[in-house]
Design a protein around this motif. Structure first.
Motif, short mmCIF file in Angstrom:
data_model
loop_
_atom_site.label_atom_id
_atom_site.label_comp_id
_atom_site.label_asym_id
_atom_site.label_seq_id
_atom_site.Cartn_x
_atom_site.Cartn_y
_atom_site.Cartn_z
N GLU A 201 38.81 42.10 67.21
CA GLU A 201 38.99 41.37 68.45
C GLU A 201 39.17 42.35 69.60
OE1 GLU A 201 42.10 38.55 68.18
OE2 GLU A 201 41.08 37.29 66.70
N SER A 203 38.97 42.71 74.10
CA SER A 203 39.34 41.90 75.27
C SER A 203 38.19 41.05 75.77
CB SER A 203 39.84 42.81 76.39
OG SER A 203 38.82 43.75 76.74
N THR A 206 34.56 39.19 70.34
CA THR A 206 35.09 39.20 68.97
C THR A 206 33.94 39.43 68.02
OG1 THR A 206 36.89 37.66 69.53
CG2 THR A 206 36.29 37.87 67.20
N LYS A 253 32.39 34.92 72.15
CA LYS A 253 33.18 35.12 73.36
C LYS A 253 33.58 33.75 73.90
CE LYS A 253 33.06 37.00 78.08
NZ LYS A 253 34.38 37.64 77.95
#
Length: 276
Positions: A201, A203, A206, A253
């Motif tokens: 993960e 920011s 993923t 996302k």
């Protein structure tokens, strides 16, 4: 066809000491099946007890021993199905099926270290009576196998790497089943399965990567033209599916209340066969 099912379960749990705990359970199943004017009404019923003993020597480890009995009534399709597939295979129910019963013994261990690592493993032995299984003949139908025994191992781990925010999940299973009253092997049951899943993960995205291994398995080639008939039964040739490793990648996302994802399946473009 119509069926009505009633089931109930009671459980009693009591600690024996600071480290030992036992569970007692009892389940009752009743199923009433009506197949129509051509068939008699069928009733299936059974009591299924369960006993589990837990041992927890400390806050990290838990071990257990369990013994239980299971029950499965044949489904409506297994009893009364009449259907022809798009490629001409005729499927027909077997109204004479008996319910399947299972006696299972299992020993297992679990380990949990806070939230960053966990592990489990267990060994089990299963004994089936009147196991419901299907065979490819003409027509395809389900049968009862009088006695089947199975032994297996399951284990896995889950690891969370705090520094990178990564999660690694591993799982493995082994299964060996034997048809006691017949030389006919049990089909479509690979002995080994292994799965690796890696989740990262970030920011902004993923990533999830997974790879699944399945060992060789036997199957009946029901599309073959080479199928002799013995005792009014069609015998399809036994074939073997090779082992496979299938890898997948999923990138996702979240945008506001929507999740966007891209999936790439079978990254290595490995050829494999799905058996219906």
């Amino acid at each position: 066809p119509e069926q009505n099912t009633v089931a109930g379960f009671i459980q009693y749990r009591k600690p024996l000491s600071e480290n030992f705990l036992y569970d007692l359970g009892l389940r009752y199943d009743f199923r009433n099946v009506t197949g129509g004017e051509r068939y008699a009404i069928k009733n299936f019923k059974a009591f299924s007890p369960k006993f589990t003993l837990h041992y927890k020597p400390n806050s990290f480890f838990t071990s257990y021993f369990s013994f239980n009995k299971g029950f499965r009534a044949p489904s409506i399709s297994e009893l009364f199905l009449e259907y022809e597939s798009s490629y001409g295979l005729l499927l027909k129910g077997n109204p004479y099926l008996r319910p399947e019963s299972l006696t299972s013994t299992e020993v297992g261990l679990k380990y949990q270290r806070q939230e960053d690592f966990s592990f489990f493993g267990n060994i089990f032995f299963n004994q089936y009576r009147d196991m419901i299984d299907f065979i490819y003949t003409i027509p395809v139908r389900s049968i009862n196998r009088e006695e089947v025994r199975g032994v297996g191992i399951e284990m896995g781990s889950d690891t969370y790497l705090k520094k990178t925010g990564s999660n690694i999940n591993l799982s493995y299973s082994y299964l060996k089943m034997k048809n006691i009253d017949s030389d006919i092997p049990l089909l479509y049951r690979p002995s080994h399965r292994f799965t690796l899943t890696f989740l990262q993960e970030l920011s902004f995205l993923t990533f999830q990567f997974s790879s699944k291994y399945t060992s060789r398995q036997l199957y009946e080639d029901f599309l073959s033209d080479d199928h002799p008939i013995e005792d009014n039964k069609v015998i399809f040739p036994l074939m073997e599916l090779p082992e496979t490793i299938i890898t997948e990648l999923n990138i996702s996302k979240r945008v506001i209340n929507f999740e966007l994802s891209v999936k790439i399946k079978n990254i290595t473009d490995q050829k494999y066969v799905l058996i219906q």
